[in-house]
Write an enzyme that holds these catalytic residues in place. Structure first.
Site, PDB file in Angstrom:
ATOM      1  N   ASP A  30      32.752  75.109  19.460  1.00 13.41           N
ATOM      2  CA  ASP A  30      32.444  76.007  20.507  1.00 13.41           C
ATOM      3  C   ASP A  30      31.067  75.604  21.449  1.00 13.41           C
ATOM      4  OD1 ASP A  30      31.803  78.616  20.627  1.00 13.41           O
ATOM      5  OD2 ASP A  30      31.699  78.853  18.617  1.00 13.41           O
ATOM      6  N   ASP A  31      31.068  75.663  22.295  1.00 14.67           N
ATOM      7  CA  ASP A  31      30.194  75.520  22.874  1.00 14.67           C
ATOM      8  C   ASP A  31      29.190  73.792  22.858  1.00 14.67           C
ATOM      9  OD1 ASP A  31      29.383  78.008  22.915  1.00 14.67           O
ATOM     10  OD2 ASP A  31      27.532  78.406  21.811  1.00 14.67           O
ATOM     11  N   CYS A  70      33.489  82.184  25.329  1.00 14.69           N
ATOM     12  CA  CYS A  70      34.032  81.990  24.533  1.00 14.69           C
ATOM     13  C   CYS A  70      35.570  82.555  24.737  1.00 14.69           C
ATOM     14  CB  CYS A  70      33.796  82.309  22.669  1.00 14.69           C
ATOM     15  SG  CYS A  70      32.418  81.599  22.579  1.00 14.69           S
ATOM     16  N   ARG A  74      39.408  81.192  25.572  1.00 20.96           N
ATOM     17  CA  ARG A  74      40.021  80.916  24.768  1.00 20.96           C
ATOM     18  C   ARG A  74      41.947  81.305  25.289  1.00 20.96           C
ATOM     19  NH1 ARG A  74      37.001  79.816  19.850  1.00 20.96           N
ATOM     20  NH2 ARG A  74      34.997  79.313  20.405  1.00 20.96           N
ATOM     21  N   LYS A 124      37.384  80.186  14.525  1.00 26.13           N
ATOM     22  CA  LYS A 124      36.969  81.229  15.313  1.00 26.13           C
ATOM     23  C   LYS A 124      37.702  81.479  16.083  1.00 26.13           C
ATOM     24  CE  LYS A 124      33.238  82.471  18.634  1.00 26.13           C
ATOM     25  NZ  LYS A 124      32.429  81.110  19.370  1.00 26.13           N
ATOM     26  N   HIS A 126      38.120  85.554  18.023  1.00 22.51           N
ATOM     27  CA  HIS A 126      37.306  85.980  19.522  1.00 22.51           C
ATOM     28  C   HIS A 126      38.385  86.772  20.218  1.00 22.51           C
ATOM     29  CE1 HIS A 126      33.067  85.399  20.639  1.00 22.51           C
ATOM     30  NE2 HIS A 126      33.588  86.678  21.105  1.00 22.51           N
ATOM     31  N   SER A 151      32.477  85.732  16.799  1.00 19.99           N
ATOM     32  CA  SER A 151      31.856  84.813  17.272  1.00 19.99           C
ATOM     33  C   SER A 151      30.342  85.009  15.492  1.00 19.99           C
ATOM     34  CB  SER A 151      30.518  84.492  17.998  1.00 19.99           C
ATOM     35  OG  SER A 151      30.039  83.277  18.142  1.00 19.99           O
ATOM     36  N   HIS A 230      27.986  76.008  17.437  1.00 20.09           N
ATOM     37  CA  HIS A 230      27.759  77.620  17.795  1.00 20.09           C
ATOM     38  C   HIS A 230      26.721  78.026  17.525  1.00 20.09           C
ATOM     39  CE1 HIS A 230      27.163  81.471  20.028  1.00 20.09           C
ATOM     40  NE2 HIS A 230      28.212  81.368  20.480  1.00 20.09           N
ATOM     41  N   ASP A 282      35.359  75.014  24.334  1.00 14.10           N
ATOM     42  CA  ASP A 282      35.549  75.882  24.479  1.00 14.10           C
ATOM     43  C   ASP A 282      34.780  76.327  25.686  1.00 14.10           C
ATOM     44  OD1 ASP A 282      33.301  76.290  23.811  1.00 14.10           O
ATOM     45  OD2 ASP A 282      33.999  78.921  22.824  1.00 14.10           O
ATOM     46  N   ASN A 283      33.297  75.448  26.733  1.00 13.04           N
ATOM     47  CA  ASN A 283      32.413  76.188  27.453  1.00 13.04           C
ATOM     48  C   ASN A 283      31.219  74.792  27.145  1.00 13.04           C
ATOM     49  OD1 ASN A 283      32.343  79.287  25.494  1.00 13.04           O
ATOM     50  ND2 ASN A 283      30.133  77.760  25.856  1.00 13.04           N
ATOM     51  N   LYS A 303      26.772  76.992  29.572  1.00 13.21           N
ATOM     52  CA  LYS A 303      27.014  77.631  29.463  1.00 13.21           C
ATOM     53  C   LYS A 303      26.807  78.764  29.991  1.00 13.21           C
ATOM     54  CE  LYS A 303      28.043  80.809  25.263  1.00 13.21           C
ATOM     55  NZ  LYS A 303      27.957  80.929  23.998  1.00 13.21           N
TER      56      LYS A 303
END
Length: 500
Positions: A30-31, A70, A74, A124, A126, A151, A230, A282-283, A303
């Site tokens: 995540d991130d 996010c 996903r 997660k 989301h 999140s 994250h 994810d990003n 991001k």
């Protein structure tokens, strides 16, 4: 149970003749930025297990997510479809969101279920919670789920402990929402979540799922979308203080340690040679957090933006004896994971428009990718503006550029939110092989070769947008505070009374 003959063909083709269908483990950070892992060049990140996967597997240099935030990212991963088709835009889901990933969308888990696969998600989600958990993973093809349904910053965190012995979370997170819950299947197990114990709970859940599936001799799919790295960063006693990189490094190391534990479980259960393990994120990194955020390496911004730093991700595929160690510069995407898994399992593809391609040639034969084009949508896509950018081969064209609050604090003036929307006609065009940092737009004047590339890109864009049908926006359905998950639903006053 009967499995397609194709499965045995695939294994025989790669010198592992077996009647057993393959297992799949999908790790989703995540991130996490392109430059955050040791194997991608970060000098102080402690990621020994991911580094080992990269050394023994295939490391991608040109792998993309589909959105720089996010929820839409996903959705695309699990469905093999751009988020515009499923309506997962603009932005992300919140605890009280009315909408969610539509139940008529087909996830990887739902593709595998007809073949007898055990399926589990941990971490997660989301992709919506909804009334009575309408949109939870157990409604989307997963047999089991343990995790936070959105999140972990979407709730107050200022008085919660993120690092031992009692180091409070850095920042305040979302105020006015219920505290973050830990959900098991469709029931709230804990609220607020205990960050110090969360990764251990996830690890134990995932380990038990693998062991149980192995003992039953049942093929399995484990989807592990981590909260790391994250905001707010957290880590338990086994990881806190271990990294040279501070809280971010400790958080990343905790996830890396879990990956190591699960790889050891696969090996201990004799499953390692029959399991495709895939890792990505994810990003891009949330640069506004500075040293507590990630790092996009040499890529531009992070991001929230459609620059490379927002959407190009680290990615590693590992399968001993099947995937040869190496590095590939072929273009690929999270969109390609569903069709690849379906191909390897011998599963039927969903009867809908898919945007992904089977990656088996890239994974097993060091071959060419079927993906020639990557589309870049902003966090708030519209049919009027369409694509912000498009990559064709080694060239990327920006039709619109815009910064994002998530990418603030960097010296590059194109990255922060004050960098307003700009249209580019003709588009800005970059050679990503020569200039992955997107610093030097190619001149068009006196360059008929580049003019021809731009014309080709614009033709591909027109053709793609003519066939793109936007789904109903699920996030625009709004928020109802009564839908926020609460373990004591009839308590008062909310949200402070939601505690168990």
């Amino acid at each position: 149970m009967d499995f397609p003959v194709f499965t045995c063909f695939v294994f025989c083709l790669f010198y592992i003749c077996s009647a057993s269908p393959p297992n799949f483990v999908l790790f989703f950070a995540d991130d996490l930025g392109f430059g955050d892992l040791g194997c991608y060049g970060h000098p102080s990140s402690l990621t020994p297990n991911l580094d080992r996967l990269a050394a023994g597997g295939l490391r991608f240099t040109d792998f993309y997510c589909t959105s720089p935030v996010c929820s839409p990212s996903r959705a695309s991963l699990l469905t093999g479809r751009y988020q515009t088709r499923s309506g997962i835009f603009p932005g992300v889901f919140y605890p009280g969101s009315i909408g969610g990933l539509p139940l008529n969308e087909t996830t990887i888990a739902e593709v595998l279920k007809p073949l007898g696969y055990a399926t589990a998600a941990v971490g997660k989600w989301h992709l919506g919670y909804g009334a009575n958990g309408t949109f939870l993973p157990t409604k989307q093809g997963f047999d089991q789920y343990l995790g936070i349904p959105y999140s972990h910053d979407q709730g107050p965190c200022h008085n919660l402990t993120c690092f031992p012995p009692d180091v409070k979370c850095f920042g305040w997170c979302d105020i006015g929402a219920v505290t973050v819950p830990l959900v098991h299947n469709d029931s709230i197990k804990q609220q607020p979540v205990n960050f110090l114990d969360l990764e251990r709970a996830y690890r134990d859940f995932a380990t038990n799922f693998i062991i149980t599936s192995a003992k039953k001799k049942q093929p399995f799919f484990l989807y592990y979308p981590s909260h790391h790295t994250h905001y707010p960063l957290y880590a338990g006693t086994g990881a806190a203080g271990r990294s040279l990189r501070g809280p971010f490094g400790d958080s990343l190391f905790e996830f890396d340690s879990t990956i190591g534990n699960l790889m050891a479980t696969l090996e201990g259960m004799g499953m390692i040679n029959n399991t495709l393990v895939f890792f990505t994120s994810d990003n891009g990194p949330e640069l506004m957090r500075m040293s507590r955020g990630g790092n996009s390496g040499l890529l531009k911004c992070g991001k929230g933006t459609t620059y490379e730093g927002g959407m190009r991700e680290p990615a590693i595929a590992f399968w001993p004896g099947v995937i040869k160690p190496g590095v590939t510069h072929e273009m690929a995407s999270t969109l390609d994971i569903l069709p690849t898994i379906a191909s390897l399992a011998g599963a039927k593809l969903p009867p809908v428009v898919l945007d992904g391609f089977d990656m088996t040639d890239v994974l097993f034969q060091n071959g060419k990718s079927k993906r020639e084009v990557m589309m870049f949508y902003p966090t708030d896509p519209t049919e009027k503006l369409g694509l912000f950018a498009l990559r064709l081969g080694k060239y990327k064209a920006h039709f619109y550029t815009r910064g994002a609050t998530h990418s603030a604090t960097t010296p590059d003036p194109d990255c922060p939110g004050i960098a307003v929307l700009k249209a580019h006609d003709p588009p800005l065009i970059f050679d990503l092989e020569a200039d992955p940092s997107e610093r030097y737009p190619l001149p068009l004047e006196g360059r008929p070769d580049i003019q021809a590339v731009v014309a080709q890109i614009e033709a591909v864009k027109v053709q793609f947008e003519a066939t793109m049908v936007f789904g109903e926006s699920q996030i625009s359905k709004g928020v109802n505070p009564d839908l926020e998950p609460c373990c004591t639903p009839r308590c008062s006053p909310k949200p402070t009374c939601c505690h168990c």
